[in-house]
Design a protein around this motif. Structure first.
Motif, PDB file in Angstrom:
ATOM      1  N   THR A  38       0.858  -1.192   0.000  1.00 26.45           N
ATOM      2  CA  THR A  38       0.000   0.000   0.000  1.00 26.45           C
ATOM      3  C   THR A  38       0.890   1.236   0.000  1.00 26.45           C
ATOM      4  OG1 THR A  38      -1.627  -1.241   1.297  1.00 26.45           O
ATOM      5  CG2 THR A  38      -1.942   1.142   1.155  1.00 26.45           C
ATOM      6  N   PRO A  39       1.337   1.666  -1.191  1.00 23.47           N
ATOM      7  CA  PRO A  39       2.253   2.799  -1.256  1.00 23.47           C
ATOM      8  C   PRO A  39       1.610   4.121  -0.852  1.00 23.47           C
ATOM      9  CG  PRO A  39       1.568   2.156  -3.454  1.00 23.47           C
ATOM     10  CD  PRO A  39       1.028   1.125  -2.521  1.00 23.47           C
ATOM     11  N   GLN A  40       0.312   4.255  -1.060  1.00 19.49           N
ATOM     12  CA  GLN A  40      -0.438   5.434  -0.659  1.00 19.49           C
ATOM     13  C   GLN A  40      -1.738   4.990  -0.001  1.00 19.49           C
ATOM     14  OE1 GLN A  40       0.741   8.539  -0.976  1.00 19.49           O
ATOM     15  NE2 GLN A  40       2.593   7.875  -2.072  1.00 19.49           N
ATOM     16  N   GLU A  41      -2.246   5.811   0.866  1.00 15.58           N
ATOM     17  CA  GLU A  41      -3.500   5.482   1.547  1.00 15.58           C
ATOM     18  C   GLU A  41      -4.613   5.216   0.530  1.00 15.58           C
ATOM     19  OE1 GLU A  41      -7.400   6.002   2.962  1.00 15.58           O
ATOM     20  OE2 GLU A  41      -6.428   7.703   1.987  1.00 15.58           O
ATOM     21  N   GLY A  42      -5.232   4.032   0.607  1.00 16.28           N
ATOM     22  CA  GLY A  42      -6.309   3.671  -0.297  1.00 16.28           C
ATOM     23  C   GLY A  42      -5.854   3.104  -1.621  1.00 16.28           C
ATOM     24  N   LEU A  43      -4.546   3.008  -1.862  1.00 22.37           N
ATOM     25  CA  LEU A  43      -4.014   2.518  -3.138  1.00 22.37           C
ATOM     26  C   LEU A  43      -3.236   1.228  -2.900  1.00 22.37           C
ATOM     27  CD1 LEU A  43      -3.716   3.243  -6.189  1.00 22.37           C
ATOM     28  CD2 LEU A  43      -1.510   4.273  -5.581  1.00 22.37           C
ATOM     29  N   THR A  44      -3.567   0.179  -3.652  1.00 23.15           N
ATOM     30  CA  THR A  44      -2.904  -1.116  -3.522  1.00 23.15           C
ATOM     31  C   THR A  44      -2.002  -1.364  -4.724  1.00 23.15           C
ATOM     32  OG1 THR A  44      -4.770  -2.013  -2.281  1.00 23.15           O
ATOM     33  CG2 THR A  44      -3.281  -3.603  -3.304  1.00 23.15           C
ATOM     34  N   MET A  45      -0.808  -1.903  -4.476  1.00 25.12           N
ATOM     35  CA  MET A  45       0.123  -2.236  -5.546  1.00 25.12           C
ATOM     36  C   MET A  45       0.477  -3.712  -5.475  1.00 25.12           C
ATOM     37  SD  MET A  45       4.060  -1.031  -6.218  1.00 25.12           S
ATOM     38  CE  MET A  45       4.704  -2.367  -5.204  1.00 25.12           C
ATOM     39  N   ARG A  46       0.403  -4.384  -6.632  1.00 26.85           N
ATOM     40  CA  ARG A  46       0.870  -5.767  -6.749  1.00 26.85           C
ATOM     41  C   ARG A  46       1.835  -5.847  -7.916  1.00 26.85           C
ATOM     42  NH1 ARG A  46      -4.018  -9.928  -6.763  1.00 26.85           N
ATOM     43  NH2 ARG A  46      -2.242 -11.369  -6.673  1.00 26.85           N
ATOM     44  N   MET A  47       2.942  -6.549  -7.718  1.00 24.92           N
ATOM     45  CA  MET A  47       3.961  -6.674  -8.753  1.00 24.92           C
ATOM     46  C   MET A  47       3.637  -7.825  -9.698  1.00 24.92           C
ATOM     47  SD  MET A  47       7.376  -6.243  -6.354  1.00 24.92           S
ATOM     48  CE  MET A  47       8.463  -6.433  -7.766  1.00 24.92           C
ATOM     49  N   PHE A  48       3.937  -7.638 -10.977  1.00 24.62           N
ATOM     50  CA  PHE A  48       3.885  -8.751 -11.919  1.00 24.62           C
ATOM     51  C   PHE A  48       5.165  -9.586 -11.750  1.00 24.62           C
ATOM     52  CE2 PHE A  48       0.896  -5.875 -14.014  1.00 24.62           C
ATOM     53  CZ  PHE A  48      -0.093  -6.753 -14.418  1.00 24.62           C
ATOM     54  N   ARG A  49       5.023 -10.891 -11.841  1.00 23.58           N
ATOM     55  CA  ARG A  49       6.194 -11.764 -11.711  1.00 23.58           C
ATOM     56  C   ARG A  49       7.168 -11.524 -12.861  1.00 23.58           C
ATOM     57  NH1 ARG A  49       2.128 -15.463 -11.273  1.00 23.58           N
ATOM     58  NH2 ARG A  49       2.941 -16.575 -13.111  1.00 23.58           N
ATOM     59  N   SER A  50       8.437 -11.675 -12.576  1.00 22.68           N
ATOM     60  CA  SER A  50       9.483 -11.357 -13.558  1.00 22.68           C
ATOM     61  C   SER A  50       9.456 -12.291 -14.764  1.00 22.68           C
ATOM     62  CB  SER A  50      10.856 -11.399 -12.893  1.00 22.68           C
ATOM     63  OG  SER A  50      11.089 -12.683 -12.330  1.00 22.68           O
ATOM     64  N   ASP A  99       3.975  -3.004 -12.558  1.00 19.83           N
ATOM     65  CA  ASP A  99       3.189  -3.206 -11.345  1.00 19.83           C
ATOM     66  C   ASP A  99       1.750  -2.809 -11.639  1.00 19.83           C
ATOM     67  OD1 ASP A  99       5.534  -3.851  -9.826  1.00 19.83           O
ATOM     68  OD2 ASP A  99       5.958  -1.709  -9.683  1.00 19.83           O
ATOM     69  N   LEU A 100       0.828  -3.419 -10.906  1.00 22.61           N
ATOM     70  CA  LEU A 100      -0.589  -3.115 -11.067  1.00 22.61           C
ATOM     71  C   LEU A 100      -1.081  -2.379  -9.829  1.00 22.61           C
ATOM     72  CD1 LEU A 100      -3.094  -3.542 -12.907  1.00 22.61           C
ATOM     73  CD2 LEU A 100      -3.625  -5.547 -11.490  1.00 22.61           C
ATOM     74  N   PHE A 101      -1.651  -1.196 -10.056  1.00 22.00           N
ATOM     75  CA  PHE A 101      -2.184  -0.379  -8.964  1.00 22.00           C
ATOM     76  C   PHE A 101      -3.705  -0.356  -9.054  1.00 22.00           C
ATOM     77  CE2 PHE A 101       2.106   1.108  -9.505  1.00 22.00           C
ATOM     78  CZ  PHE A 101       2.545   1.433  -8.234  1.00 22.00           C
ATOM     79  N   SER A 102      -4.354  -0.373  -7.912  1.00 22.04           N
ATOM     80  CA  SER A 102      -5.810  -0.282  -7.887  1.00 22.04           C
ATOM     81  C   SER A 102      -6.243   0.505  -6.661  1.00 22.04           C
ATOM     82  CB  SER A 102      -6.444  -1.680  -7.868  1.00 22.04           C
ATOM     83  OG  SER A 102      -5.993  -2.417  -6.742  1.00 22.04           O
ATOM     84  N   GLY A 103      -7.292   1.274  -6.839  1.00 17.65           N
ATOM     85  CA  GLY A 103      -7.842   2.069  -5.749  1.00 17.65           C
ATOM     86  C   GLY A 103      -9.334   2.232  -5.938  1.00 17.65           C
ATOM     87  N   ALA A 104      -9.998   2.645  -4.901  1.00 18.56           N
ATOM     88  CA  ALA A 104     -11.442   2.862  -4.952  1.00 18.56           C
ATOM     89  C   ALA A 104     -11.763   4.244  -4.399  1.00 18.56           C
ATOM     90  CB  ALA A 104     -12.178   1.792  -4.151  1.00 18.56           C
ATOM     91  N   SER A 105     -12.876   4.799  -4.884  1.00 20.31           N
ATOM     92  CA  SER A 105     -13.395   6.079  -4.372  1.00 20.31           C
ATOM     93  C   SER A 105     -12.372   7.228  -4.483  1.00 20.31           C
ATOM     94  CB  SER A 105     -13.850   5.917  -2.921  1.00 20.31           C
ATOM     95  OG  SER A 105     -14.534   7.084  -2.487  1.00 20.31           O
ATOM     96  N   PRO A 106     -12.119   7.666  -5.725  1.00 21.48           N
ATOM     97  CA  PRO A 106     -12.654   7.203  -7.015  1.00 21.48           C
ATOM     98  C   PRO A 106     -11.928   5.956  -7.507  1.00 21.48           C
ATOM     99  CG  PRO A 106     -11.167   9.024  -7.378  1.00 21.48           C
ATOM    100  CD  PRO A 106     -11.264   8.867  -5.895  1.00 21.48           C
ATOM    101  N   ALA A 134      -7.222  10.148 -10.794  1.00 20.11           N
ATOM    102  CA  ALA A 134      -8.437   9.399 -11.125  1.00 20.11           C
ATOM    103  C   ALA A 134      -9.592  10.343 -11.433  1.00 20.11           C
ATOM    104  CB  ALA A 134      -8.804   8.458  -9.978  1.00 20.11           C
ATOM    105  N   GLU A 135      -9.733  11.395 -10.638  1.00 15.99           N
ATOM    106  CA  GLU A 135     -10.803  12.365 -10.885  1.00 15.99           C
ATOM    107  C   GLU A 135     -10.582  13.115 -12.193  1.00 15.99           C
ATOM    108  OE1 GLU A 135     -10.772  14.747  -7.398  1.00 15.99           O
ATOM    109  OE2 GLU A 135     -11.837  13.271  -6.156  1.00 15.99           O
ATOM    110  N   ALA A 136      -9.335  13.403 -12.540  1.00 23.00           N
ATOM    111  CA  ALA A 136      -9.044  14.092 -13.801  1.00 23.00           C
ATOM    112  C   ALA A 136      -9.455  13.220 -14.988  1.00 23.00           C
ATOM    113  CB  ALA A 136      -7.564  14.437 -13.881  1.00 23.00           C
ATOM    114  N   MET A 137      -9.170  11.919 -14.927  1.00 24.38           N
ATOM    115  CA  MET A 137      -9.565  11.032 -16.015  1.00 24.38           C
ATOM    116  C   MET A 137     -11.085  10.915 -16.105  1.00 24.38           C
ATOM    117  SD  MET A 137      -6.637   8.031 -16.035  1.00 24.38           S
ATOM    118  CE  MET A 137      -6.893   7.523 -14.324  1.00 24.38           C
ATOM    119  N   ASP A 138     -11.750  10.892 -14.964  1.00 27.02           N
ATOM    120  CA  ASP A 138     -13.216  10.860 -14.979  1.00 27.02           C
ATOM    121  C   ASP A 138     -13.780  12.123 -15.635  1.00 27.02           C
ATOM    122  OD1 ASP A 138     -13.230   8.412 -13.712  1.00 27.02           O
ATOM    123  OD2 ASP A 138     -13.607   9.229 -11.709  1.00 27.02           O
TER     124      ASP A 138
END
Length: 235
Positions: free
Chosen positions: A150-162, A170-177, A220-224
Motif C-alpha cells: 500500500t504505497p499510498q492510503e487507499g491505493l494497492t500495488m501488486r507486482m507482476f512476476r518477472s 506493477d498493477l495499482f488499484s484504488g477505490a473512491s474514485p 483518477a478524478e481528472a480522467m473521470d
C-alpha cells in the motif's frame, strides 16, 4: 407646289446605336448585381483557418466524441467524422489543451528536459476485443505476485512476476474514485502508467507518469472529468 421636309431620315448606323444603349445599360446593371451578390456571399474566413472550430465531432467505433482541436496531437487527425483512432494530450492538472510545442535544439535537449506536465489519451475502436475490466479480472491475476503493498492510503500495488510478459510492471488499484493502472518501474526513464476504460465502441487509454500516483485520487478524478467532457451526446 411641292414641299420638301427639312429633316432627313436616320442613317442605319444611328439606328443601331440607339438600340445598343439599352443593351449596354442592362449589362452594366446585371454585372453590378452579380458583383454585389458575390461580395455578400464570399467566405469571410482566411486561408489560414483562423476561425476553425474549437471542437470537432469525431466518431470512434461508432461512439461520438466532441474533441478540442488544439488537443489533437497529429495534424492528420484534426478533422470531424469517423476515425479508427485519435491521440490527444491535456495539461495537468488544468486539463486545458496544450499550446504549440516548443522547438528544442539537439544541443539544448538535456538542459531543457522537464517533468511531464500533461496527461496523454488515445481513443481507439475496440472491435469487440476483451474489455479492460475483463483483462484486469481474468488475465492479469495469472501473472501477479501474491504479495501486495500500500504505497499510498487507499491505493494497492501488486507486482507482476518477472517471468511473465509484464515482468517490469506493477498493477495499482484504488477505490473512491475507482482507479486501475498498469505502470512500468522507474529505470533510465521515469515509469509511466496506463489506465484503460471502455466507452461504447471505443477504448480510452490514459498515460501519465508513475510519480503522479502520490496524488492518485486527483489523477483518477481528472480522467473521470475528461471522459465526461469529451463524450458527445448519446441521443
Amino acid at each position: 407646289m411641292t414641299v420638301f421636309s427639312a429633316t432627313s431620315p436616320r442613317s442605319p448606323r444611328t439606328h443601331t446605336r440607339a438600340h445598343l444603349v439599352p443593351v449596354v445599360l442592362g449589362g452594366v446593371f446585371a454585372a453590378s448585381a452579380i458583383a454585389l451578390v458575390a461580395y455578400l456571399l464570399w467566405p469571410t474566413w482566411g486561408a489560414g483557418g483562423a476561425n476553425a472550430p474549437d471542437k470537432l465531432p469525431v466518431s470512434v467505433g461508432g461512439t461520438l466524441f466532441n474533441l478540442p482541436a488544439a488537443a489533437i496531437r497529429m495534424r492528420i487527425q484534426r478533422h470531424s467524422g469517423p476515425q479508427e483512432r485519435i491521440d490527444l494530450d491535456f495539461l495537468y492538472p488544468s486539463l486545458e489543451s496544450p499550446g504549440a510545442p516548443k522547438h528544442v535544439t539537439a544541443d539544448g535537449v538535456d538542459a531543457t528536459m522537464q517533468p511531464i506536465d500533461r496527461i496523454f489519451l488515445s481513443i481507439a475502436a475496440h472491435h469487440d476485443a476483451l474489455a479492460p475490466e475483463q483483462r484486469v479480472g481474468t488475465i492479469f491475476p495469472r501473472y501477479l505476485d501474491q504479495a501486495a503493498a500500500t504505497p499510498q492510503e487507499g491505493l494497492t500495488m501488486r507486482m507482476f512476476r518477472s517471468d511473465t510478459p509484464y515482468g517490469s510492471e506493477d498493477l495499482f488499484s484504488g477505490a473512491s474514485p475507482a482507479l486501475t493502472a498498469r505502470c512500468t518501474r522507474d529505470a533510465s526513464t521515469p515509469g509511466m502508467c496506463l489506465s484503460e476504460r471502455r466507452v461504447g465502441g471505443a477504448d480510452l487509454t490514459f498515460r501519465f507518469p508513475r510519480s503522479w500516483l502520490s496524488q492518485w485520487r486527483d489523477v483518477a478524478e481528472a480522467m473521470d472529468r475528461l471522459t465526461v467532457q469529451l463524450r458527445g451526446p448519446s441521443g
